[in-house]
Design an enzyme around this catalytic site. Structure first.
Site, PDB file in Angstrom:
ATOM      1  N   GLU A  44      25.275  -3.637  13.056  1.00 50.56           N
ATOM      2  CA  GLU A  44      24.552  -3.326  14.791  1.00 50.56           C
ATOM      3  C   GLU A  44      24.941  -3.379  15.773  1.00 50.56           C
ATOM      4  O   GLU A  44      24.194  -3.268  16.646  1.00 50.56           O
ATOM      5  CB  GLU A  44      23.920  -5.283  14.395  1.00 50.56           C
ATOM      6  CG  GLU A  44      22.862  -5.464  12.679  1.00 50.56           C
ATOM      7  CD  GLU A  44      21.553  -4.953  12.433  1.00 50.56           C
ATOM      8  OE1 GLU A  44      21.189  -3.989  13.406  1.00 50.56           O
ATOM      9  OE2 GLU A  44      21.377  -4.158  11.600  1.00 50.56           O
ATOM     10  N   THR A  47       4.176 -24.483  10.834  1.00 49.44           N
ATOM     11  CA  THR A  47       2.545 -25.762  10.026  1.00 49.44           C
ATOM     12  C   THR A  47       3.786 -26.631  11.174  1.00 49.44           C
ATOM     13  O   THR A  47       3.064 -27.232  11.519  1.00 49.44           O
ATOM     14  CB  THR A  47       3.188 -26.644   8.547  1.00 49.44           C
ATOM     15  OG1 THR A  47       2.896 -24.716   8.312  1.00 49.44           O
ATOM     16  CG2 THR A  47       2.326 -26.362   8.901  1.00 49.44           C
ATOM     17  N   GLY A  68       6.880 -15.292  10.949  1.00 48.43           N
ATOM     18  CA  GLY A  68       8.085 -15.502  10.900  1.00 48.43           C
ATOM     19  C   GLY A  68       7.893 -16.136   8.799  1.00 48.43           C
ATOM     20  O   GLY A  68       7.091 -16.013   8.730  1.00 48.43           O
ATOM     21  N   PRO A  69       9.388 -15.907   9.082  1.00 52.49           N
ATOM     22  CA  PRO A  69       9.551 -15.835   7.375  1.00 52.49           C
ATOM     23  C   PRO A  69       9.401 -17.395   6.948  1.00 52.49           C
ATOM     24  O   PRO A  69       9.520 -18.319   7.334  1.00 52.49           O
ATOM     25  CB  PRO A  69      11.548 -16.087   7.138  1.00 52.49           C
ATOM     26  CG  PRO A  69      11.590 -15.042   8.389  1.00 52.49           C
ATOM     27  CD  PRO A  69      10.935 -16.216   9.229  1.00 52.49           C
ATOM     28  N   PRO A  70       9.273 -17.831   5.143  1.00 53.34           N
ATOM     29  CA  PRO A  70       8.300 -19.123   5.169  1.00 53.34           C
ATOM     30  C   PRO A  70       9.599 -20.201   5.433  1.00 53.34           C
ATOM     31  O   PRO A  70      11.063 -20.461   5.275  1.00 53.34           O
ATOM     32  CB  PRO A  70       8.734 -18.688   3.682  1.00 53.34           C
ATOM     33  CG  PRO A  70       8.992 -17.285   3.377  1.00 53.34           C
ATOM     34  CD  PRO A  70       8.865 -16.837   4.168  1.00 53.34           C
ATOM     35  N   HIS A 107      23.671  -0.190  17.498  1.00 52.75           N
ATOM     36  CA  HIS A 107      22.789   0.209  17.509  1.00 52.75           C
ATOM     37  C   HIS A 107      22.842   0.014  18.565  1.00 52.75           C
ATOM     38  O   HIS A 107      22.563   0.045  19.510  1.00 52.75           O
ATOM     39  CB  HIS A 107      21.927  -0.901  16.742  1.00 52.75           C
ATOM     40  CG  HIS A 107      21.092  -0.136  15.207  1.00 52.75           C
ATOM     41  ND1 HIS A 107      21.603   0.894  15.219  1.00 52.75           N
ATOM     42  CD2 HIS A 107      21.049  -0.826  14.186  1.00 52.75           C
ATOM     43  CE1 HIS A 107      20.435   1.197  13.753  1.00 52.75           C
ATOM     44  NE2 HIS A 107      21.031  -0.217  13.410  1.00 52.75           N
ATOM     45  N   ASP A 117      16.947   2.633   8.778  1.00 45.81           N
ATOM     46  CA  ASP A 117      17.231   4.081  10.320  1.00 45.81           C
ATOM     47  C   ASP A 117      17.433   5.732  10.025  1.00 45.81           C
ATOM     48  O   ASP A 117      16.595   6.193  10.857  1.00 45.81           O
ATOM     49  CB  ASP A 117      18.679   3.737  11.099  1.00 45.81           C
ATOM     50  CG  ASP A 117      19.409   2.340  10.815  1.00 45.81           C
ATOM     51  OD1 ASP A 117      17.579   1.781  11.151  1.00 45.81           O
ATOM     52  OD2 ASP A 117      20.229   2.024  10.861  1.00 45.81           O
ATOM     53  N   THR A 128      10.240 -21.514   8.363  1.00 46.10           N
ATOM     54  CA  THR A 128      10.939 -21.500   9.614  1.00 46.10           C
ATOM     55  C   THR A 128      10.666 -22.411  10.761  1.00 46.10           C
ATOM     56  O   THR A 128      10.338 -22.951  11.450  1.00 46.10           O
ATOM     57  CB  THR A 128      11.321 -20.402  10.477  1.00 46.10           C
ATOM     58  OG1 THR A 128       9.638 -19.326   9.724  1.00 46.10           O
ATOM     59  CG2 THR A 128      12.182 -19.404   9.690  1.00 46.10           C
ATOM     60  N   GLY A 129       9.095 -23.091   9.864  1.00 45.94           N
ATOM     61  CA  GLY A 129       8.619 -24.341  10.741  1.00 45.94           C
ATOM     62  C   GLY A 129       7.106 -24.167  11.333  1.00 45.94           C
ATOM     63  O   GLY A 129       7.180 -24.689  12.682  1.00 45.94           O
TER      64      GLY A 129
HETATM   65  P1  ADP Z   1       6.304 -23.039   7.323  1.00 46.75           P
HETATM   66  O1  ADP Z   1       5.407 -22.818   7.870  1.00 46.75           O
HETATM   67  O2  ADP Z   1       7.259 -21.953   8.848  1.00 46.75           O
HETATM   68  O3  ADP Z   1       6.651 -22.244   6.255  1.00 46.75           O
HETATM   69  P2  ADP Z   1       6.852 -25.887   7.890  1.00 46.75           P
HETATM   70  O4  ADP Z   1       6.779 -26.073   9.002  1.00 46.75           O
HETATM   71  O5  ADP Z   1       5.908 -26.046   6.646  1.00 46.75           O
HETATM   72  O6  ADP Z   1       7.453 -23.617   7.196  1.00 46.75           O
HETATM   73  O7  ADP Z   1       8.040 -26.086   7.373  1.00 46.75           O
HETATM   74  C1  ADP Z   1       8.880 -27.036   5.939  1.00 46.75           C
HETATM   75  C2  ADP Z   1       9.820 -28.311   6.672  1.00 46.75           C
HETATM   76  O8  ADP Z   1      10.700 -27.673   7.136  1.00 46.75           O
HETATM   77  C3  ADP Z   1       9.251 -29.168   7.789  1.00 46.75           C
HETATM   78  O9  ADP Z   1       8.233 -30.008   7.678  1.00 46.75           O
HETATM   79  C4  ADP Z   1      10.275 -29.947   8.262  1.00 46.75           C
HETATM   80  O10 ADP Z   1      11.018 -30.542   7.451  1.00 46.75           O
HETATM   81  C5  ADP Z   1      11.512 -28.432   7.897  1.00 46.75           C
HETATM   82  N1  ADP Z   1      11.685 -27.630   9.504  1.00 46.75           N
HETATM   83  C6  ADP Z   1      11.115 -26.234   9.238  1.00 46.75           C
HETATM   84  N2  ADP Z   1      11.491 -25.587  10.392  1.00 46.75           N
HETATM   85  C7  ADP Z   1      11.787 -26.960  11.086  1.00 46.75           C
HETATM   86  C8  ADP Z   1      12.456 -27.000  12.462  1.00 46.75           C
HETATM   87  N3  ADP Z   1      12.910 -26.096  13.388  1.00 46.75           N
HETATM   88  N4  ADP Z   1      13.400 -28.233  12.791  1.00 46.75           N
HETATM   89  C9  ADP Z   1      13.286 -29.274  12.254  1.00 46.75           C
HETATM   90  N5  ADP Z   1      12.255 -29.266  10.862  1.00 46.75           N
HETATM   91  C10 ADP Z   1      12.197 -28.082  10.587  1.00 46.75           C
HETATM   92 ZN    ZN Z   2      20.381  -0.374  11.099  1.00 44.02          ZN
END
Ligand code: ADP
Ligand code: ZN
Length: 605
Positions: free
Chosen positions: A411, A194, A187-189, A414, A486, A191-192
Site C-alpha cells: 500500500e 443502522t 460499508g461492511p456489515p 501505491h 492492480d 460497522t454501525g
Molecule cells: P450495520 O447496520 O452496519 O450492519 P449495526 O448498526 O447493526 O451495523 O451494528 C450492530 C451493533 O454493533 C450496534 O448495535 C452496536 O452495538 C455495534 N456497533 C457497530 N458500530 C458501532 C460504532 N461505530 N460505535 C458503537 N457501536 C457500534
Molecule cells: Zn494494490
C-alpha cells in the site's frame, strides 16, 4: 424464527384447532346409543334424568353413565317419560342456523389460518384483512445520539447537516436550499450503519421508520410496490421523519433491462415504485430516506442520481483509534477493572467491526461473570477475543504478521508513487485493515470530476497501480497474488490508452475499440483490424506496462526511505489519512534535505 417456520406453526395450529373442534363435538354428544336401546333402558327404569333439545336426548342412567340418543318423534316419547319418576329438562332447539354455524367452524379455522399465514408471507395482502398503518409503525424516538456511535468522525460531519435540515426544515427551504432526500450508507456489515441512522433520528428527535430491503420483495408481483407506497404514505403523515431501508441492494440491484424473470420482475416494480416515491416528494415534506448496503457496486445507477441517494457516506471498518472509541462506548455498560488498558485491546483486534467489538465486550463480561469476578479484566478480554477470533480466523480476517508487512509495503508503494508523481489524484487514505478480499487499500480522491484525461495522468495512474507490486519486489524480492487486481486495472488503462484514446505513439491516433464495455468485461469486442495490428496493439500495451513498471521501481528505490517510513506508520496505526500522510512526507523531505546538507559540508570539508 423464520417466516417459513412461523407459517408452518400457524398451519399446524389450524389443523390442531380443526381436530380439536371435532373432538369437542364428539365430547358433547357422549355415548350415543340407538333409540331402541334408549327406550329399552327407559322401560327397564334404568334412566335417572334426561335433557331434551330438539330431537337430541342426553341424560344419565342410574349408574351415572352419560348417554345420548336421537329421538325420531319426541311427542310420542313424552307419555313414557311422564310415567316414570325421571327428571326432565328441556331446551329450545337452536335450529338449523346454529348447526350450520357450528359446521362452518372448521372452515373458519382453516380460512383464518390461511389469512394469518399469507399475511406473514406478504406482510399484508393488499385489500385482504389489511390493517393499514399497523404494518409501518415508526419509532417515536430512537433515544440514540451521535455519541452512541464511535469512530465515525468523517461520516458525522456529513450527517450533521441532515440532522439540521430535519430539525429546521423551513430554514433551508426558505433560503431556497435543497433538502437532501436520500443518504446511502455503505460499508461492511456490523460497522454501525443502522446505529448511525437511528442516531440521526435521535439527534433530530424525529420518528424513525425501519424496514429491510428484502421485506419488500414478495412472492407476488406488485405487493412490494404497494408496500413501498404504503410506507411512504405513512412516512409523509409523520414528516419530518426518517425512513431507514436496510440492505437496499435486495431491491435496488441493477435492473435487468427487458428480459426479466418472475422474481426480478417483482423486484423491478418495487424499485420503480421507490424511485417514483422519492421523486414525488413535495418540498414541505421532509422525509429523509437513509439506505444501507454493503454492496454499493451492484446498485442500480438510477438510485444514485441527483435528488435520490445522491449523498453517499462510506463507513469502513474502524482503525485502532476507532476501535478504541467503540470499546469505550461499550465498556460504559460493564464494570471495568482499573488495570484494563483499552488501547492495548484495540490494538490486538485488527479487522474487528463495531458489532464484533460490542460482542467482544459482552463476551468478556460473561467470562468475568463465569469466574465470579466483580470487574472485567484484560484477561477476560483476551479469553473473549480468542473465542471470537477462532471463529474469525475461518473467515480469514486475522492476518498474520508477514502478510501485514507485505501489505503495508504494498500500500505504501501505491501511495508514494501517487505522491511523488505529478498530475495524480491526491491520496485520501491508506489502510492495511483487511476488508473483503483485499488485505489493504489506498484511496485516492480526485480533486474534481474529470471529464478528460491527459496522457500523463493515465500513465501515472498506471504507475500508481503498479507501485504496490514494485514495492513488494524491492523489499521482499518477490511477487504476490495480492497485486492481481492492480495489474488488471493497469492493463485496462493501457489498453484504452492505445486503442480508444489513440494516445500511443507507435499505433497512432486511431480508435480501434468500438465497444468499450466489452473490454475485459463481458459483451462483444469488435475488432475491425487485422491479426497483425492486433499483435502490434498487444505489444504496445505490454510495452507501456513494462516501461511504467520499471520507472516506478526506480522511483521507489530512489525514495526507499519514504517507503520504509510510511510502511512503519501503517504497521503501527493501520490507517494513515491524508494529513498524517503529509506529515510522513514532510519528515522524509526534511531528513533528505539534512542528509544533502551533510553531504555538501562533507564534500566541502
Ligand atoms: P450495520 O447496520 O452496519 O450492519 P449495526 O448498526 O447493526 O451495523 O451494528 C450492530 C451493533 O454493533 C450496534 O448495535 C452496536 O452495538 C455495534 N456497533 C457497530 N458500530 C458501532 C460504532 N461505530 N460505535 C458503537 N457501536 C457500534
Ligand atoms: Zn494494490
Amino acid at each position: 424464527m423464520s417466516q417459513i417456520q412461523t407459517g408452518l406453526l400457524v398451519l399446524l395450529l389450524t389443523l390442531l384447532g380443526v381436530v380439536g373442534y371435532n373432538v369437542y363435538l364428539h365430547e358433547t354428544t357422549p355415548n350415543e346409543i340407538s333409540y331402541t336401546k334408549f327406550v329399552q333402558l327407559l322401560k327397564d327404569g334404568k334412566i335417572k334424568q334426561v335433557h331434551l333439545k330438539g330431537g337430541l336426548v342426553t341424560g344419565e342412567d342410574i349408574l351415572k353413565h352419560e348417554f345420548s340418543s336421537y329421538v325420531p318423534h319426541v311427542p310420542s316419547l313424552m307419555p313414557i317419560l311422564d310415567s316414570r319418576s325421571i327428571k326432565i329438562t328441556a331446551e329450545k332447539d337452536s335450529g338449523n342456523f346454529d348447526r350450520f354455524i357450528s359446521s362452518m367452524v372448521p372452515i373458519f379455522l382453516i380460512f383464518g389460518g390461511y389469512l394469518i399465514f399469507s399475511r406473514m408471507q406478504t406482510g399484508g395482502t393488499p385489500g385482504f384483512g389489511k390493517d393499514k398503518g399497523k404494518t409501518f409503525q415508526p419509532k417515536k424516538n430512537t433515544g440514540l445520539t451521535f455519541d452512541d456511535v464511535a469512530g465515525i468522525s468523517e461520516a458525522r460531519i456529513e450527517l450533521v447537516e441532515i440532522v439540521e435540515s430535519l430539525k429546521h426544515p423551513d430554514k433551508l427551504s426558505s433560503l431556497g436550499g435543497y433538502i437532501p432526500k436520500g443518504v446511502l450508507l455503505q460499508g461492511p456489515p456490523g460497522t454501525g450503519k443502522t446505529l448511525l441512522a437511528k442516531a440521526i433520528a435521535g439527534e433530530a428527535s424525529v420518528p424513525f421508520f425501519s424496514i429491510g430491503g428484502s421485506d419488500f420483495v414478495e412472492m407476488f408481483v406488485g405487493v412490494g410496490a404497494s408496500r413501498v407506497r404504503e410506507l411512504f404514505t405513512e412516512a409523509k403523515k409523520n414528516a419530518p421523519c426518517i425512513v431507514f431501508i436496510d440492505e437496499i441492494d435486495a431491491i435496488g440491484g441493477k435492473r435487468s433491462g427487458g428480459n426479466a424473470s418472475g422474481s426480478s420482475d417483482e423486484r423491478e416494480q418495487t424499485l420503480n415504485a421507490l424511485l417514483v416515491e422519492m421523486d414525488g416528494f413535495d418540498s414541505d415534506q421532509t422525509v429523509i430516506i437513509i439506505a444501507a448496503t454493503n454492496r454499493p457496486d451492484i446498485l442500480d445507477p438510477a438510485l444514485l442520481r441527483p435528488g435520490r441517494f445522491d449523498r453517499q457516506v462510506t463507513i469502513s471498518l474502524p482503525d485502532v483509534k476507532g476501535r478504541r472509541k467503540i470499546l469505550e462506548v461499550h465498556a460504559k455498560k460493564i464494570v471495568l477493572s482499573h488495570g484494563t488498558n483499552l488501547s492495548n485491546i484495540a490494538r490486538s483486534i485488527p479487522g474487528f467491526s463495531g458489532a464484533e467489538i460490542a460482542n467482544l465486550v459482552n463476551e468478556a463480561a460473561l467470562m468475568a461473570a463465569r469466574k465470579n469476578k466483580s470487574a472485567v479484566e484484560s484477561s477476560d478480554f483476551d479469553a473473549a477475543k480468542d473465542k471470537i477470533s477462532l471463529g474469525l480466523e475461518r473467515n480469514n480476517v486475522v492476518v498474520n504478521e508477514k502478510d501485514r508487512r507485505v501489505t503495508a509495503y504494498h500500500e505504501a508503494g501505491h501511495a508514494i508513487t501517487a505522491r511523488l508523481l505529478p498530475d495524480t489524484d491526491p491520496v485520501h487514505k491508506i489502510s492495511i485493515i483487511p476488508r473483503g478480499q483485499a488485505l489493504g487499500l489506498t484511496q485516492q480522491l480526485p480533486l474534481d470530476d474529470r471529464y478528460t484525461y491527459s496522457r500523463e495522468y493515465l500513465i501515472n495512474r498506471i504507475k500508481t497501480l503498479l507501485g504496490g507490486r514494485a514495492a513488494e519486489e524491492i523489499i521482499f524480492n518477490h511477487q504476490t497474488t495480492g497485486a492481481s487486481n492492480d495489474l488488471i486495472g493497469a492493463t485496462e488503462i493501457a489498453s484504452r490508452l492505445v486503442c480508444e484514446f489513440g494516445m500511443s505513439t507507435t499505433i497512432g491516433p486511431i480508435a480501434y475499440m468500438q465497444d468499450q464495455s466489452g473490454f475485459l468485461g463481458g459483451g462483444s469486442t469488435i475488432r475491425p483490424y487485422s491479426e497483425k495490428t492486433a499483435e502490434r496493439i498487444d505489444n504496445e500495451i505490454k510495452g507501456i506496462i513494462e516501461q511504467c513498471h520499471d520507472e516506478t521501481k526506480e522511483l521507489l528505490i530512489a525514495n526507499n526511505k519514504f517507503l520504509h517510513k510510511l510502511a512503519e506508520a501503517l504497521l503501527v496505526n493501520e490507517t494513515v489519512d491524508s494529513e498524517e500522510f503529509d506529515i510522513v512526507h514532510h519528515c522524509y523531505v526534511n531528513e533528505k534535505n539534512i542528509e544533502k546538507d551533510l553531504m555538501k559540508t562533507r564534500k566541502e570539508g
